[in-house]
Design an enzyme around this catalytic site. Structure first.
Site, PDB file in Angstrom:
ATOM      1  N   GLY A  73      -2.496  28.345 -44.685  1.00 50.41           N
ATOM      2  CA  GLY A  73      -2.831  29.762 -44.802  1.00 50.41           C
ATOM      3  C   GLY A  73      -2.010  30.571 -43.815  1.00 50.41           C
ATOM      4  CD  GLN A  98      -1.212  33.615 -38.842  1.00 46.13           C
ATOM      5  OE1 GLN A  98      -1.627  33.559 -39.995  1.00 46.13           O
ATOM      6  NE2 GLN A  98      -1.161  32.568 -38.042  1.00 46.13           N
ATOM      7  CB  CYS A 131      -4.229  29.232 -35.660  1.00 44.74           C
ATOM      8  SG  CYS A 131      -3.601  30.875 -36.030  1.00 44.74           S
ATOM      9  CG  LEU A 132       0.804  28.093 -39.352  1.00 47.81           C
ATOM     10  CD1 LEU A 132       1.522  28.667 -40.561  1.00 47.81           C
ATOM     11  CD2 LEU A 132       1.335  26.708 -39.017  1.00 47.81           C
ATOM     12  CG  HIS A 157      -8.260  30.717 -39.812  1.00 50.69           C
ATOM     13  ND1 HIS A 157      -8.354  29.751 -38.827  1.00 50.69           N
ATOM     14  CD2 HIS A 157      -7.045  31.306 -39.652  1.00 50.69           C
ATOM     15  CE1 HIS A 157      -7.232  29.786 -38.093  1.00 50.69           C
ATOM     16  NE2 HIS A 157      -6.433  30.708 -38.580  1.00 50.69           N
ATOM     17  CD  GLU A 158      -5.033  32.352 -42.769  1.00 46.06           C
ATOM     18  OE1 GLU A 158      -4.428  33.223 -42.117  1.00 46.06           O
ATOM     19  OE2 GLU A 158      -4.967  31.130 -42.493  1.00 46.06           O
ATOM     20  CG  HIS A 184      -5.045  35.543 -38.550  1.00 44.83           C
ATOM     21  ND1 HIS A 184      -4.624  35.499 -37.248  1.00 44.83           N
ATOM     22  CD2 HIS A 184      -5.050  34.258 -38.984  1.00 44.83           C
ATOM     23  CE1 HIS A 184      -4.372  34.232 -36.908  1.00 44.83           C
ATOM     24  NE2 HIS A 184      -4.633  33.459 -37.943  1.00 44.83           N
TER      25      HIS A 184
HETATM   26 NI    NI Z   1      -4.487  31.351 -38.085  1.00 41.91          NI
END
Ligand code: NI
Length: 176
Positions: free
Chosen positions: A46, A51, A94-95, A136-137, A140
């Site tokens: 995701g 991000q 998380c990236l 989660h997204e 963000h």
């Molecule tokens: Ni994340």
């Protein structure tokens, strides 16, 4: 198509609240494709536009496992309509916080409305990994990170570690 650089903790950009997408046009679709490519390259399941430094309410998800056909989903202006009382725990990463994982408890199922890549209004009843990933997204898009859902002690440790990493990587440092 291009792979975009990822924004990493503690970059304050990650704390911005993203703005609603006003028009689903070719620019936005191109951003979604770039985000998918960036996510596959990482690899991750995701990615939210913030991000890659774009404060727009757009996220992409693909839960296909290795060896399976890709199953890309694009969510524009996603909104959670309903969350289940039942909760579930997943180990999240998380990236933007590479190589850190922690268990997070969230509602086990959510109903989400969003625009698809054609700008059409859609609804999805999500459970399991899709429910966790969507929450989660969407976090963000509101400047919230998964480490905000763990204990303050653990969160402070992670933030300290990433602040130190960022400082060590800062330009202008001469190491002979
Ligand atoms: Ni994340």
């Amino acid at each position: 198509m291009s792979i975009k650089p990822l924004i990493i903790l503690p970059d304050p950009i990650l704390r911005q609240v993203s703005k609603p997408v006003e028009r689903v046009d070719s620019d936005l679709r191109k951003l979604a494709v770039d985000m998918l490519e960036t996510m596959y390259d990482a690899p991750g399941i995701g990615l939210a536009a913030i991000q890659v430094g774009e404060p727009r309410r757009l996220l992409v998800i693909d839960l296909a496992k290795e060896g399976e056909e890709p199953a890309p989903h694009v969510f524009i202006n996603p909104e959670i309509l309903e969350s289940s009382d039942q909760r579930s725990v997943y180990e999240e990463g998380c990236l933007s916080i590479p190589d850190y994982y922690a268990e997070v408890e969230r509602p086990a199922a959510v109903r989400v409305k969003y625009l698809d890549r054609d700008g059409k209004l859609q609804e999805m009843q999500a459970e399991g990994l899709m429910a966790t990933c969507l929450q989660h997204e969407i976090d963000h898009l509101n400047g919230v990170l998964f480490i905000d859902h763990i204990s303050k002690l653990k969160r402070d440790m992670v933030v300290r570690k990433f602040k130190k990493l960022a400082k060590d990587k800062a330009p202008g440092k001469m190491v002979g």
